[in-house]
Enzyme design. Structure first.
Site, PDB file in Angstrom:
ATOM      1  N   CYS A   2       0.789  -1.374  -0.084  1.00  0.00           N
ATOM      2  CA  CYS A   2      -0.089   0.015  -0.186  1.00  0.00           C
ATOM      3  C   CYS A   2       0.743   1.156  -0.018  1.00  0.00           C
ATOM      4  CB  CYS A   2      -0.733   0.022   0.966  1.00  0.00           C
ATOM      5  SG  CYS A   2      -2.179  -1.325   1.292  1.00  0.00           S
ATOM      6  N   ARG A  27       4.147  -0.233  -4.736  1.00  0.00           N
ATOM      7  CA  ARG A  27       4.022  -0.825  -3.312  1.00  0.00           C
ATOM      8  C   ARG A  27       2.554  -1.604  -3.142  1.00  0.00           C
ATOM      9  NH1 ARG A  27       7.302   2.103   0.498  1.00  0.00           N
ATOM     10  NH2 ARG A  27       6.027   0.965   2.131  1.00  0.00           N
ATOM     11  N   TRP A  75      -2.912  -2.931  -1.795  1.00  0.00           N
ATOM     12  CA  TRP A  75      -2.463  -4.044  -1.873  1.00  0.00           C
ATOM     13  C   TRP A  75      -3.536  -4.893  -1.034  1.00  0.00           C
ATOM     14  CZ3 TRP A  75      -1.140  -8.460   1.049  1.00  0.00           C
ATOM     15  CH2 TRP A  75      -0.426  -9.587   0.468  1.00  0.00           C
ATOM     16  N   ASN A 101      -2.120   1.620   5.620  1.00  0.00           N
ATOM     17  CA  ASN A 101      -1.476   0.572   5.333  1.00  0.00           C
ATOM     18  C   ASN A 101      -0.996  -0.124   6.493  1.00  0.00           C
ATOM     19  OD1 ASN A 101       0.681  -1.096   4.312  1.00  0.00           O
ATOM     20  ND2 ASN A 101       2.116   0.669   4.509  1.00  0.00           N
ATOM     21  N   GLU A 476      17.391 -18.602  -6.157  1.00  0.00           N
ATOM     22  CA  GLU A 476      17.042 -17.147  -6.593  1.00  0.00           C
ATOM     23  C   GLU A 476      16.618 -17.265  -8.076  1.00  0.00           C
ATOM     24  OE1 GLU A 476      16.513 -14.501  -5.476  1.00  0.00           O
ATOM     25  OE2 GLU A 476      16.634 -12.886  -6.685  1.00  0.00           O
ATOM     26  N   LYS A 480      12.737 -15.541  -9.055  1.00  0.00           N
ATOM     27  CA  LYS A 480      12.584 -14.698 -10.129  1.00  0.00           C
ATOM     28  C   LYS A 480      11.740 -14.911 -11.256  1.00  0.00           C
ATOM     29  CE  LYS A 480      13.844 -11.689  -8.688  1.00  0.00           C
ATOM     30  NZ  LYS A 480      14.822 -11.235  -7.507  1.00  0.00           N
ATOM     31  N   GLU A 483       7.959 -15.525  -9.767  1.00  0.00           N
ATOM     32  CA  GLU A 483       7.299 -14.125  -9.757  1.00  0.00           C
ATOM     33  C   GLU A 483       7.160 -13.281 -11.115  1.00  0.00           C
ATOM     34  OE1 GLU A 483      11.084 -11.991  -7.643  1.00  0.00           O
ATOM     35  OE2 GLU A 483       9.125 -11.183  -7.005  1.00  0.00           O
ATOM     36  N   HIS A 499      18.237 -37.778  -4.696  1.00  0.00           N
ATOM     37  CA  HIS A 499      17.398 -37.952  -3.552  1.00  0.00           C
ATOM     38  C   HIS A 499      15.767 -37.811  -3.784  1.00  0.00           C
ATOM     39  CE1 HIS A 499      20.875 -38.882  -1.428  1.00  0.00           C
ATOM     40  NE2 HIS A 499      21.511 -37.802  -1.950  1.00  0.00           N
ATOM     41  N   LYS A 597       5.931  -4.362  -3.618  1.00  0.00           N
ATOM     42  CA  LYS A 597       7.380  -4.231  -2.878  1.00  0.00           C
ATOM     43  C   LYS A 597       6.945  -3.790  -1.727  1.00  0.00           C
ATOM     44  CE  LYS A 597      11.615  -3.273  -4.335  1.00  0.00           C
ATOM     45  NZ  LYS A 597      12.198  -4.306  -4.992  1.00  0.00           N
TER      46      LYS A 597
HETATM   47  C1  F6R Z   1      11.591 -11.005  -4.555  1.00  0.00           C
HETATM   48  C2  F6R Z   1      11.652  -9.778  -3.704  1.00  0.00           C
HETATM   49  C3  F6R Z   1      11.374 -10.289  -2.536  1.00  0.00           C
HETATM   50  C4  F6R Z   1      12.059  -9.410  -1.311  1.00  0.00           C
HETATM   51  C5  F6R Z   1      11.361  -9.935  -0.059  1.00  0.00           C
HETATM   52  C6  F6R Z   1      12.361  -9.088   1.079  1.00  0.00           C
HETATM   53  O1  F6R Z   1      12.122 -10.373  -5.993  1.00  0.00           O
HETATM   54  O2  F6R Z   1      11.781  -8.663  -3.977  1.00  0.00           O
HETATM   55  O3  F6R Z   1      11.433 -11.549  -2.115  1.00  0.00           O
HETATM   56  O4  F6R Z   1      13.426  -9.642  -1.607  1.00  0.00           O
HETATM   57  O5  F6R Z   1      10.042  -9.394   0.026  1.00  0.00           O
HETATM   58  O6  F6R Z   1      12.227  -7.646   0.935  1.00  0.00           O
HETATM   59  P1  F6R Z   1      12.914  -6.576   1.672  1.00  0.00           P
HETATM   60  O7  F6R Z   1      14.501  -6.771   1.110  1.00  0.00           O
HETATM   61  O8  F6R Z   1      12.682  -5.236   1.265  1.00  0.00           O
HETATM   62  O9  F6R Z   1      13.089  -7.011   3.052  1.00  0.00           O
END
Ligand code: F6R
Length: 602
Positions: A2, A27, A75, A101, A476, A480, A483, A499, A597
């Site tokens: 949010c 956000r 969000w 928020n 990782e 990526k 998402e 395994h 984010k």
């Molecule tokens: C994936 C991504 C999330 C963040 C996670 C932690 O691409 O961006 O998995 O890494 O939400 O966020 P922060 O680093 O802001 O604590």
């Protein structure tokens, strides 16, 4: 999670708020809304729409004259993304409106009480209770800030709240507990927002709000108090980054821009911290190094930074290191002591699970360091020390440059602590300083990967393989792809294949394998793993340096490096792969579905 903005000044509040929401949309982006104080003592102009901000803009057919108001991009937590559930939420008179928020954990209890008092709820949100509660309290005093202070004492959970009331037409009031809120101090105008990107085009002077504080802003004045009304002096700071840093600057997407910014981001994180063969971290000089154990806590991509960093931290500090998901740690009864060093990693510095894990660790006596990219955010503020990553604002929801700089930050800590402990270390500083050029080289030669990605567009599942530091890099790569491309993807440790996971391999299964440098003791093992999956029909893309002569049709070459540094290079093609796949699928690269984010709720 949010985005929140409030504006009061002499300019068009509608224009400033929409502009701010555009910057904050990363956000949360499932609905958006605005409340404007058009006329004193009259109902507010409220517009809200499900979907992206563009839908709200369409609904605002004419420019309002208002010079104060609040705006929200959501969000969803409580109640789906509908027009009705979108914020702001108002009282029955339409004169008081609130945006929020966070999560009000006792909203059901409050709702019950408010219904008995005759309020009729229209939405399924936890926030509407706050609007009614505030309006009732306001009837007693007529003062928006004191009404906000009173109701905050009754709220449980986490919140940033902004409120307007047409009886106090030039005033906006904000409050925060566990969720972010900053004040932008302008000339004859002031802002309240979730983060500085919302107002940086207009002012670079900001104030940080502390826990359980209430702020009242008018065009001329900012007053911060605690919940008992005692005046507090907030920490003032100047924002150092340019507003251009939060713009796409000619790139099609923020994510692409941020991938290409990685050489600079890594260089900036190293800047001033390497002196010859030594690593000097002034920020950590007061941290005693007599700890017996290190525990890294983080979420998502930042957790992967921790997993990668563990190898170097153990090797260079001779200290046992554990890495744990913050969301799991906070609900355990872990054994920690004042000889435990806890390192939290967070790009935003606001991730709720990481923040709560930090508080849990502190309550158990641990010393805490945070690795963070957002100056003045809550996690570094509550840590004993902070190492900022200096990656610049990361706007795309998928984290890229933040991750690389987080790994660098852990390596700097590992080398610095190792030196301070008198451990004989390899000379790594030269290798570290070469990384920006090596990343640049990958970006300049990544074109064939774009082409290769097309060949995998119809795959139903993609597997990522790695060993040692390549294993978290594989995790990782899979994250990526999930998402961004909404594809099933999983990362495995090469040694684990037999395994169980090898049963997933069938004719044509895509496997992306991260090959360690030839000098590594596990290089041959990784090659065997690649042969094992190929023998069962897998199509392999290998990411390898030039020390290998692999007989695989699809290879992405990365520059040679020390084995521990290799993830900083091998992750870059994985980011590009996920980016390209997202484009091919027609997905929203910067704002993937269901995500946001900065996860400021649990
Ligand atoms: C994936 C991504 C999330 C963040 C996670 C932690 O691409 O961006 O998995 O890494 O939400 O966020 P922060 O680093 O802001 O604590």
């Amino acid at each position: 999670m949010c985005g929140i903005i409030g504006y009061t000044g002499s300019d068009s509040a509608q224009a400033r708020i929409i502009e701010g929401l555009r910057k904050l949309e990363y956000r949360g982006y499932d609905s958006a809304g605005i409340a404007l104080v058009e006329e004193a003592k009259k109902p507010l102009l409220i517009a809200k729409r499900a979907g992206k901000l563009a839908n709200l803009e369409e609904a605002l057919t004419k420019e309002s004259r208002a010079s104060a108001g609040i705006g929200h991009t959501r969000w969803a937590t409580h109640g789906g993304p509908t027009d009705m559930n979108a914020h702001p939420h108002a009282d029955e008179t339409g004169k008081v409106a609130v945006i929020h928020n966070g999560i009000i954990e006792n909203y059901l209890e409050l709702k019950h009480e408010l219904e008995i008092r005759g309020h009729k709820f229209k939405s399924e949100t936890d926030t509407e209770s706050v609007a009614f509660l505030l309006a009732d309290e306001l009837k007693k005093t007529g003062n928006l800030a004191s009404a906000m202070r009173a109701i905050c004492k009754r709220l449980k959970g986490s919140f940033t709240l902004l409120a307007v009331d047409s009886d106090n037409p030039r005033i906006i009031v904000g409050a925060r507990r566990n969720s972010p809120l900053v004040v932008g101090v302008g000339k004859g105008e002031n802002y309240l927002a979730s983060d500085v990107s919302a107002f940086i085009a207009f002012t670079k002077s900001a104030l940080e709000l502390g826990q359980d504080q209430v702020v009242e802003v008018s065009p001329e004045k900012v007053e911060v108090t605690d919940l008992d009304g005692r005046i507090v002096t907030p920490h003032a700071y100047e924002i150092t980054w340019d507003s251009k840093a939060a713009e796409r600057g000619g790139f099609k997407h923020f994510m692409l821009k941020e991938i290409y910014e990685q050489p600079k981001a890594v260089a900036d994180t190293l800047l001033g911290r390497i002196k010859g063969e030594k690593v000097e971290l002034a920020e950590l000089k007061d941290i005693k190094i007599d700890f017996e154990r290190i525990l890294i806590l983080a979420c998502g991509t930042a957790f992967h930074a921790g997993l990668i960093g563990k190898y170097a931290l153990e090797e260079w500090t001779h200290t046992p290191v554990d890495v744990e998901l913050a969301s799991e740690f906070r609900y355990r009864k872990p054994v920690l002591s004042n000889k435990t060093l806890v390192i939290t990693i967070s790009q935003s510095g606001e991730t709720m699970d990481t923040l709560m894990a930090l508080r849990h660790a502190k309550s158990l006596g641990a010393t805490t360091i945070s690795i963070c990219n957002t100056i003045g955010s809550t996690i570094p503020r509550e840590s004993d020390a902070v190492l900022y990553t200096h990656a610049g604002p990361e706007i795309a929801v998928a984290s890229t440059k933040a991750l690389l700089t987080q790994i660098i930050a852990i390596y700097l800590i590992a080398l610095n602590f190792g030196e301070r402990k008198g451990i004989k270390l390899p000379n790594m500083t030269g290798e570290l300083l070469e990384l920006p050029n090596k990343i640049q080289k990958i970006l300049e030669t990544v074109e064939p990967l774009r082409e290769m990605t097309r060949g995998y567009k119809d795959a139903t599942s993609v597997l990522f393989l790695g060993r040692h530091v390549g294993y978290p890099a594989a995790l990782e790569g899979a994250l990526k792809l999930k998402e961004l491309a909404y594809m099933h993807a999983e990362g495995f440790a090469g040694g684990e294949l037999k395994h169980g996971p090898i049963a997933l391999i069938e004719n044509g299964t895509p496997v992306i394998a991260i090959v360690p440098p030839a000098s590594s003791e596990i290089a041959a093992k990784m090659i065997s793993n690649i042969e094992e999956v190929r023998a069962r029909g897998a199509r392999v893309i290998a990411i390898a340096d030039s020390s290998f002569n692999l007989e695989i049709p699809e290879i992405i070459r990365i520059p040679k490096s020390h084995e521990l540094l290799q993830p900083i290079l091998s992750i870059v093609p994985l980011q590009v792969f996920a980016y390209e796949m997202s484009l091919l699928k027609g997905n929203d690269v910067d704002q993937p579905r269901n995500l946001a984010k900065s996860v400021t709720v649990e």
